[in-house]
Enzyme design. Structure first.
Site, PDB file in Angstrom:
ATOM      1  N   ASP A 270     -64.657  62.692 -59.304  1.00  0.00           N
ATOM      2  CA  ASP A 270     -65.782  61.735 -59.378  1.00  0.00           C
ATOM      3  C   ASP A 270     -65.847  61.059 -60.738  1.00  0.00           C
ATOM      4  O   ASP A 270     -65.838  61.717 -61.780  1.00  0.00           O
ATOM      5  CB  ASP A 270     -67.105  62.463 -59.123  1.00  0.00           C
ATOM      6  CG  ASP A 270     -67.261  62.836 -57.661  1.00  0.00           C
ATOM      7  OD1 ASP A 270     -67.651  61.970 -56.876  1.00  0.00           O
ATOM      8  OD2 ASP A 270     -66.953  63.991 -57.323  1.00  0.00           O
TER       9      ASP A 270
ATOM     10  N   ASP B 235     -64.233  62.473 -66.741  1.00  0.00           N
ATOM     11  CA  ASP B 235     -65.355  61.671 -67.257  1.00  0.00           C
ATOM     12  C   ASP B 235     -66.589  62.491 -67.605  1.00  0.00           C
ATOM     13  O   ASP B 235     -67.563  61.959 -68.123  1.00  0.00           O
ATOM     14  CB  ASP B 235     -65.785  60.642 -66.207  1.00  0.00           C
ATOM     15  CG  ASP B 235     -66.470  61.315 -65.022  1.00  0.00           C
ATOM     16  OD1 ASP B 235     -65.919  62.327 -64.537  1.00  0.00           O
ATOM     17  OD2 ASP B 235     -67.556  60.861 -64.613  1.00  0.00           O
TER      18      ASP B 235
ATOM     19  N   ASP C  41     -59.605  64.700 -62.779  1.00  0.00           N
ATOM     20  CA  ASP C  41     -60.926  64.954 -62.240  1.00  0.00           C
ATOM     21  C   ASP C  41     -61.126  63.972 -61.071  1.00  0.00           C
ATOM     22  O   ASP C  41     -60.375  62.990 -60.953  1.00  0.00           O
ATOM     23  CB  ASP C  41     -61.914  64.694 -63.392  1.00  0.00           C
ATOM     24  CG  ASP C  41     -63.333  64.609 -62.941  1.00  0.00           C
ATOM     25  OD1 ASP C  41     -63.784  65.534 -62.261  1.00  0.00           O
ATOM     26  OD2 ASP C  41     -63.997  63.600 -63.262  1.00  0.00           O
TER      27      ASP C  41
HETATM   28  O1  LIG Z   1     -65.700  67.301 -61.258  1.00  0.00           O
HETATM   29  P1  LIG Z   1     -65.956  66.040 -60.497  1.00  0.00           P
HETATM   30  O2  LIG Z   1     -64.924  65.760 -59.456  1.00  0.00           O
HETATM   31  O3  LIG Z   1     -66.181  64.874 -61.416  1.00  0.00           O
HETATM   32  O4  LIG Z   1     -67.311  66.317 -59.716  1.00  0.00           O
HETATM   33  C1  LIG Z   1     -68.525  66.347 -60.453  1.00  0.00           C
HETATM   34  C2  LIG Z   1     -69.687  66.053 -59.539  1.00  0.00           C
HETATM   35  O5  LIG Z   1     -69.332  64.882 -58.828  1.00  0.00           O
HETATM   36  C3  LIG Z   1     -70.217  64.446 -57.811  1.00  0.00           C
HETATM   37  O6  LIG Z   1     -71.378  63.912 -58.397  1.00  0.00           O
HETATM   38  C4  LIG Z   1     -71.167  62.776 -59.214  1.00  0.00           C
HETATM   39  O7  LIG Z   1     -70.637  61.714 -58.401  1.00  0.00           O
HETATM   40  C5  LIG Z   1     -71.537  61.246 -57.352  1.00  0.00           C
HETATM   41  C6  LIG Z   1     -70.794  60.212 -56.548  1.00  0.00           C
HETATM   42  O8  LIG Z   1     -70.357  59.138 -57.332  1.00  0.00           O
HETATM   43  C7  LIG Z   1     -72.825  60.715 -57.993  1.00  0.00           C
HETATM   44  O9  LIG Z   1     -73.721  60.283 -56.992  1.00  0.00           O
HETATM   45  C8  LIG Z   1     -73.466  61.815 -58.838  1.00  0.00           C
HETATM   46  O10 LIG Z   1     -74.597  61.325 -59.511  1.00  0.00           O
HETATM   47  C9  LIG Z   1     -72.459  62.357 -59.869  1.00  0.00           C
HETATM   48  O11 LIG Z   1     -73.002  63.495 -60.548  1.00  0.00           O
HETATM   49  C10 LIG Z   1     -70.553  65.575 -56.869  1.00  0.00           C
HETATM   50  O12 LIG Z   1     -71.456  65.140 -55.914  1.00  0.00           O
HETATM   51  C11 LIG Z   1     -71.065  66.764 -57.643  1.00  0.00           C
HETATM   52  O13 LIG Z   1     -71.423  67.807 -56.801  1.00  0.00           O
HETATM   53  C12 LIG Z   1     -69.951  67.200 -58.584  1.00  0.00           C
HETATM   54  O14 LIG Z   1     -70.313  68.358 -59.266  1.00  0.00           O
END
Ligand SMILES: O=P(O)(O)OC[C@H]1O[C@H](O[C@H]2O[C@H](CO)[C@@H](O)[C@H](O)[C@H]2O)[C@H](O)[C@@H](O)[C@@H]1O
Length: 383
Positions: free
Chosen positions: A124, A326, A122
């Site tokens: 983020d 995560d 993954d």
């Molecule tokens: O599937 P992933 O790669 O884990 O993406 C999931 C979401 O990630 C991002 O949001 C998350 O990370 C951001 C940066 O650290 C944080 O600000 C936010 O609160 C988290 O939810 C991304 O911006 C999303 O659109 C994704 O769906």
């Protein structure tokens, strides 16, 4: 094609199901029942559940509150979210059920000996630390180099909720496979298996380097709808300070990380107000983000199966897929591995959470350590 219709209510995806059993290879771990559950919640006055809509919004709010651990202080190298001191004891106890993939490294590699590992990561919160601004969730050069090295030894794919081109830009490694929009946009290898080629919505294409690839987009018919919903959400959340809407092509995200908590009900109401006009879209919860996506039977778990198949690793008993993530959306992948009794998930979390993963890592720095350990192990086993 108009995908809107008004004869059904939006499908709401509730918090992840709790799996209590460990399957397959890991039979020697202690059972664990958390006293009164482990999710951290903040007491809140709920709206009176007079109407179905209120009940839905109220359940969304519960999930929103449980969606991310409290922030304490950034560590030196990673701006990660850290649990408060009083959760340390419950974290240690939680690790009896989800042991560290670092301390269990020998167990993992003994199992994988003479088998082929396929790695799914993954983005983020796994490769990059969680930060306030999603546009600045960069991974470190050290992490990039760890991913590059591990991909030399094991087929490696990134599976993200973000749009595929964005996550590719962040990672910047051509030697990986990428799936964006929670697996609804996969750029994978040209198939080794006939059954994968037969998939509708799968087309032959070329990547930025001119290499032949397979592009699989099972939700392509939803593109105009997602775009419309994205624009409506941008418009309707304009007045909510801190709210941010992202267009991920086949899904759209509404972030409330930077919204004052007292305004979270407004965010929920706003998203619900839009979503109720789109019965073919559903809501899932991420870390302080509401994700709107098509109601199709496709998720990160299906993406893992698809990629394994494309890599020619679909049906082999000697393949060990490892998925590191995560988020709640990663649970779909953990579940596929657990239920298929092959490979395992590793949950990245600094607080106790119920999960279908087998192992845990505390934060992206431990993920990096795990990737490096895999490389060291592989190099040694080749000697
Ligand atoms: O599937 P992933 O790669 O884990 O993406 C999931 C979401 O990630 C991002 O949001 C998350 O990370 C951001 C940066 O650290 C944080 O600000 C936010 O609160 C988290 O939810 C991304 O911006 C999303 O659109 C994704 O769906």
């Amino acid at each position: 094609m108009d995908l809107k219709s008004n004869h059904a209510a939006p499908v709401l995806t509730d918090p992840i199901p709790i799996s209590k059993s460990r399957l397959g290879i890991h039979t020697n771990l202690l059972p664990y029942s958390p006293p009164g559950g482990l999710f951290l919640t903040i007491p809140r006055k709920k709206p009176m559940p007079g109407k179905l809509d209120d009940v839905r919004i109220s359940s969304w709010l519960d999930a929103m509150e449980a969606s991310s651990p409290p922030r304490k202080k950034p560590t030196k190298d990673f701006n990660i979210e850290v649990a408060s001191d009083d959760t340390d004891a419950s974290y240690r106890s939680w690790m009896l059920k989800y042991p560290s993939a670092l301390t269990s490294f020998d167990e993992i590699t003994n199992y994988a000996m003479d088998k082929r590992i396929a790695l799914f990561l993954d983005y983020d919160g796994t490769l990059s630390p969680i930060v306030d601004d999603p546009d600045r969730a960069f991974m470190s050069n050290a992490m990039r180099s760890a991913v590059r090295n591990v991909a030399k030894y094991f087929p490696t794919a990134i599976i993200s909720g973000r749009r595929r081109d964005m996550v590719y830009e962040f990672v910047g490694l051509t030697e990986l496979y990428y799936a964006g929009s929670h697996g609804m946009d996969i750029m994978g290898p040209v198939r080794h298996s006939v059954s994968a080629d037969d998939h509708p919505n799968c087309i032959r294409s070329t990547d930025k380097q001119g290499k032949e690839v397979n592009l699989f987009q099972p939700a392509s018919e939803f593109l105009p709808m997602i775009d419309e919903v994205f624009r409506t959400l941008v418009e309707n959340t304009k007045g909510i300070k801190g709210a941010k809407v992202e267009n991920h092509k086949f899904c759209t995200s509404v972030h409330y990380r930077n919204v004052d908590e007292k305004n979270w009900p407004i965010v929920a109401q706003c998203v619900h107000g839009v979503l109720k006009n789109y019965p073919r879209l559903r809501l899932t919860h991420g870390r302080k983000v509401l994700e709107v996506r098509p109601v199709i039977d496709w998720d990160k778990g299906k993406a893992v199966e698809f990629l394994l198949e494309s890599l020619g690793l679909g049906d082999s008993a000697d393949v060990v897929p490892i998925y590191v993530g995560d988020d709640r959306t990663d649970e779909d992948a953990f579940k596929v591995l657990r239920e298929g009794n092959r490979g395992f998930g590793i949950l990245v979390s600094s607080v106790p959470k119920d999960s279908s993963a087998f192992y845990s890592l505390r934060d992206p720095s431990e993920v990096m350590e795990f990737l490096k350990s895999l490389v060291r192990w592989k190099k040694l086993s080749k000697l």
